[in-house]
Structures are given as C-alpha cells and as structure tokens.
Scaffold this motif. Sequence first.
Motif, mmCIF file in Angstrom:
data_model
loop_
_atom_site.group_PDB
_atom_site.id
_atom_site.type_symbol
_atom_site.label_atom_id
_atom_site.label_comp_id
_atom_site.label_asym_id
_atom_site.label_seq_id
_atom_site.Cartn_x
_atom_site.Cartn_y
_atom_site.Cartn_z
ATOM 1 N N CYS A 95 -56.256 -47.652 77.168
ATOM 2 C CA CYS A 95 -56.182 -46.240 77.535
ATOM 3 C C CYS A 95 -56.913 -46.023 78.859
ATOM 4 O O CYS A 95 -58.056 -46.460 79.033
ATOM 5 C CB CYS A 95 -56.796 -45.385 76.432
ATOM 6 N N ASN A 96 -56.278 -45.355 79.794
ATOM 7 C CA ASN A 96 -56.882 -45.119 81.098
ATOM 8 C C ASN A 96 -58.156 -44.291 80.969
ATOM 9 O O ASN A 96 -58.238 -43.371 80.152
ATOM 10 C CB ASN A 96 -55.903 -44.383 82.012
ATOM 11 N N LEU A 97 -59.140 -44.614 81.805
ATOM 12 C CA LEU A 97 -60.414 -43.893 81.778
ATOM 13 C C LEU A 97 -60.205 -42.396 81.997
ATOM 14 O O LEU A 97 -60.806 -41.567 81.303
ATOM 15 C CB LEU A 97 -61.351 -44.457 82.851
ATOM 16 N N ALA A 98 -59.349 -42.037 82.954
ATOM 17 C CA ALA A 98 -59.120 -40.621 83.221
ATOM 18 C C ALA A 98 -58.573 -39.906 81.989
ATOM 19 O O ALA A 98 -58.920 -38.747 81.728
ATOM 20 C CB ALA A 98 -58.154 -40.461 84.395
ATOM 21 N N THR A 99 -57.738 -40.595 81.225
ATOM 22 C CA THR A 99 -57.164 -40.001 80.015
ATOM 23 C C THR A 99 -58.249 -39.774 78.968
ATOM 24 O O THR A 99 -58.303 -38.716 78.334
ATOM 25 C CB THR A 99 -56.057 -40.917 79.462
ATOM 26 N N ARG A 100 -59.112 -40.766 78.785
ATOM 27 C CA ARG A 100 -60.199 -40.612 77.807
ATOM 28 C C ARG A 100 -61.127 -39.466 78.202
ATOM 29 O O ARG A 100 -61.516 -38.650 77.361
ATOM 30 C CB ARG A 100 -60.989 -41.911 77.677
ATOM 31 N N LEU A 101 -61.477 -39.388 79.472
ATOM 32 C CA LEU A 101 -62.364 -38.325 79.939
ATOM 33 C C LEU A 101 -61.708 -36.954 79.780
ATOM 34 O O LEU A 101 -62.375 -35.963 79.464
ATOM 35 C CB LEU A 101 -62.743 -38.564 81.401
ATOM 36 N N MET A 102 -60.405 -36.894 79.994
ATOM 37 C CA MET A 102 -59.692 -35.628 79.842
ATOM 38 C C MET A 102 -59.728 -35.169 78.386
ATOM 39 O O MET A 102 -59.963 -33.989 78.104
ATOM 40 C CB MET A 102 -58.251 -35.780 80.317
ATOM 41 N N MET A 103 -59.492 -36.076 77.449
ATOM 42 C CA MET A 103 -59.539 -35.711 76.039
ATOM 43 C C MET A 103 -60.919 -35.201 75.659
ATOM 44 O O MET A 103 -61.062 -34.189 74.958
ATOM 45 C CB MET A 103 -59.134 -36.909 75.169
ATOM 46 N N GLU A 104 -61.940 -35.878 76.128
ATOM 47 C CA GLU A 104 -63.308 -35.462 75.808
ATOM 48 C C GLU A 104 -63.632 -34.114 76.445
ATOM 49 O O GLU A 104 -64.309 -33.271 75.841
ATOM 50 C CB GLU A 104 -64.292 -36.537 76.253
ATOM 51 N N ALA A 105 -63.153 -33.878 77.674
ATOM 52 C CA ALA A 105 -63.378 -32.593 78.329
ATOM 53 C C ALA A 105 -62.755 -31.449 77.539
ATOM 54 O O ALA A 105 -63.269 -30.322 77.534
ATOM 55 C CB ALA A 105 -62.817 -32.625 79.749
ATOM 56 N N LEU A 106 -61.649 -31.742 76.850
ATOM 57 C CA LEU A 106 -60.965 -30.736 76.041
ATOM 58 C C LEU A 106 -61.578 -30.588 74.651
ATOM 59 O O LEU A 106 -61.090 -29.793 73.841
ATOM 60 C CB LEU A 106 -59.481 -31.092 75.917
ATOM 61 N N GLY A 107 -62.619 -31.364 74.369
ATOM 62 C CA GLY A 107 -63.336 -31.219 73.114
ATOM 63 C C GLY A 107 -62.987 -32.229 72.038
ATOM 64 O O GLY A 107 -63.500 -32.147 70.922
ATOM 65 N N ALA A 108 -62.113 -33.180 72.354
ATOM 66 C CA ALA A 108 -61.736 -34.180 71.355
ATOM 67 C C ALA A 108 -62.827 -35.226 71.185
ATOM 68 O O ALA A 108 -63.625 -35.479 72.095
ATOM 69 C CB ALA A 108 -60.430 -34.852 71.755
ATOM 70 N N GLU A 109 -62.838 -35.837 70.018
ATOM 71 C CA GLU A 109 -63.700 -36.995 69.744
ATOM 72 C C GLU A 109 -62.832 -38.240 69.872
ATOM 73 O O GLU A 109 -61.819 -38.360 69.190
ATOM 74 C CB GLU A 109 -64.271 -36.872 68.330
ATOM 75 N N VAL A 110 -63.200 -39.159 70.766
ATOM 76 C CA VAL A 110 -62.376 -40.328 71.058
ATOM 77 C C VAL A 110 -63.017 -41.563 70.446
ATOM 78 O O VAL A 110 -64.174 -41.883 70.724
ATOM 79 C CB VAL A 110 -62.193 -40.524 72.575
#
Length: 330
Positions: A95-110
């Motif tokens: 999973c791309n780093l930018a994608t993981r950071l985006m999910m976390e910014a939206l409040g998701a737990e990754v």
Amino acid sequence: MSVITVPQAFDEEELYVDIERTFGQPLLLKCEGFNFAGSIKLKAAAAMVASAERDGSLTADSVLIESSSGNLGVALSMIAASKGYRFVCVTDSRCNLATRLMMEALGAEVHLMAGQEANGGFLGARLDHVRRLCASDDRYVWLSQYSNPANWKAHYRTTAPEIARSFPRLDVLFVGAGTTGTLMGCARYFRTWHRPVRIVAVDTVGSMAFGGTPGRRMIPGLGMSMRPPLLDDSYVDEVVRVEEADTIRACRRLARSGFLFGGSTGTVVSGAVGWLARHERQSLTSVAIAPDLGERYLDTVYQDNWVQDLYGPDPLDPTYPAQHHAHSPL
C-alpha cells in the motif's frame, strides 16, 4: 453551481480522455478518479455501506472493517468519516505511503500486514487478520468487497449506463480485474444491450484471478492471489495480462503527455493498447475504464529509484519496447 454536504455526493461521470495521440490507437479513457476519494472505488464503497445500512447489519455502534490494497480503504475512510462510523482498514506493505496517510487523516485505523503470512500471500494474511478481529468483537462489520454483490451492482447501475449513454455504438470495453466488481457489473449490463460489446478483462502478470501461476506483484490495485468470488468468466470474452514493467511505461508515457494516472490505469491502458494494436481496426469504438489518478504513486511508479530497484532500468526508457501481453479468449 453544485453544493454538497457529504463528500460522496460528488463524482464526475462524463469525463473521457482521448489518448490516440499518445499511443497511436483509438482509445478513450473514462476517468473515474475525479471525486473526493480519488478512484472508482467510491461507487462500490457507497453501495456496500448503503446495503449494510438497509439490511440492519450496520448500526451506530458498528465498526466497519475491510481488507484493501488502498483505494477502497480511502473511499471507506471518507464515507465513514462523513457518517460517523469507526473504520479499520487492513492492508499490506504494498500500500502506498500516501494512501495510508490519507486514510489516517480521515480518521481510519490502519493495520499493516508486513509479510506474506499465509498460503494466500498478502491477501490471505489480510483476510486472516480481518477474520480474527471479527471473531474477537461482534461490533465489527466486514463488508467483504470480494464477495459482496453490492460491489458489482454499483457498476451495473452507474458505470456501465454512463458509458452506454455516451457511446451508443460501443464495440469494445477494457476493464481492469481486481475484485472484478467493476468488470462484472459492466459485463452483465452490456450482455443484454442493444448491440454486442466485446468485454476484455485486463489483469496483471502474477495474478491468479483467471488462473495461472502466482508471481510477485508490487503495484497495488489490480490482480488477486485467488479466484475472485464475484467472477463469472462466462461474461468475459478475453483476458489480457500485463507485466508490471509495462504498467510503469504506460503511466510514465501518459505523464509525459500531461496526464498523471495511477497504476491500475496504467495496467488497463497498456493492455488495451496492445489489444488494439493486434486487431488493427481503426473503426472500433473503444473505451477503457481508468480507475485512479497518479498522485498516490509518486513514491513508487513515478520514483526512478523504486522502479530501477524492482524492475531494472528498462521501464525508465520510453523507447524500450513493451513486453508481449499474454492474452486468451474465454
């Protein structure tokens, strides 16, 4: 003027890019990345959440959980944030780093699966983790994009009719194969249309979606390490398999024309252009679905060191010939 109150209310449906000038083949890309989730996965995510709400399995106390290589995770993160749900995305090291950071910014737990911990590879490890979490707490609601019929129905109701309205004389449609939700929704729709449409699935080399030998796959999005439960290959006329090096070449060639698309789009374009070159019929009306944009791939597909370390220098040379695409009728 458009005014919205939730992000999933906006999705561009009628934008196509003519790439004949770039690749020399008559091909129009249906651009599905112009929404707040950045990919076609918004359609499946919204449909699966709505279905779970209707049947009562998803309530205010629920915790959404899903396995995703990236794009669906972002879409679900966005919808969960807008609706007030907790969301856990189980992904892996591709999973791309930018994608993981985006999910976390939206409040998701990754939750990141670091290795291929099961016979099913990365996907098997992710699914095992999802099942363990679901068994540990009944508040978890697993949407299961791999088997959820709302996935393909979303595209039967939206993506395919959108294409049909714009191209009443459509001859061939190229669709990338991951969970096969987009593929199955479009293929089922066009099976009963007023004229025959050739459905060409585009898969990545190393994927086992349509059988074959498993292999290394480092670009997330398309491909599966198992046969997708949603797949009914009686609706598919032909399968084209694309090497990841050719995915990178296609992405970079598009970027040199000013269009920054994602890895899934690069795979579909490479497969479609190769298919059209073999058939050499300029009168065909050909459409390919471009699932995503390229910003999330800046540290992978568009990063020279990453490409060279994994694939050698050839994909960096725009004059280097593309590999032969394996193709097979179904």
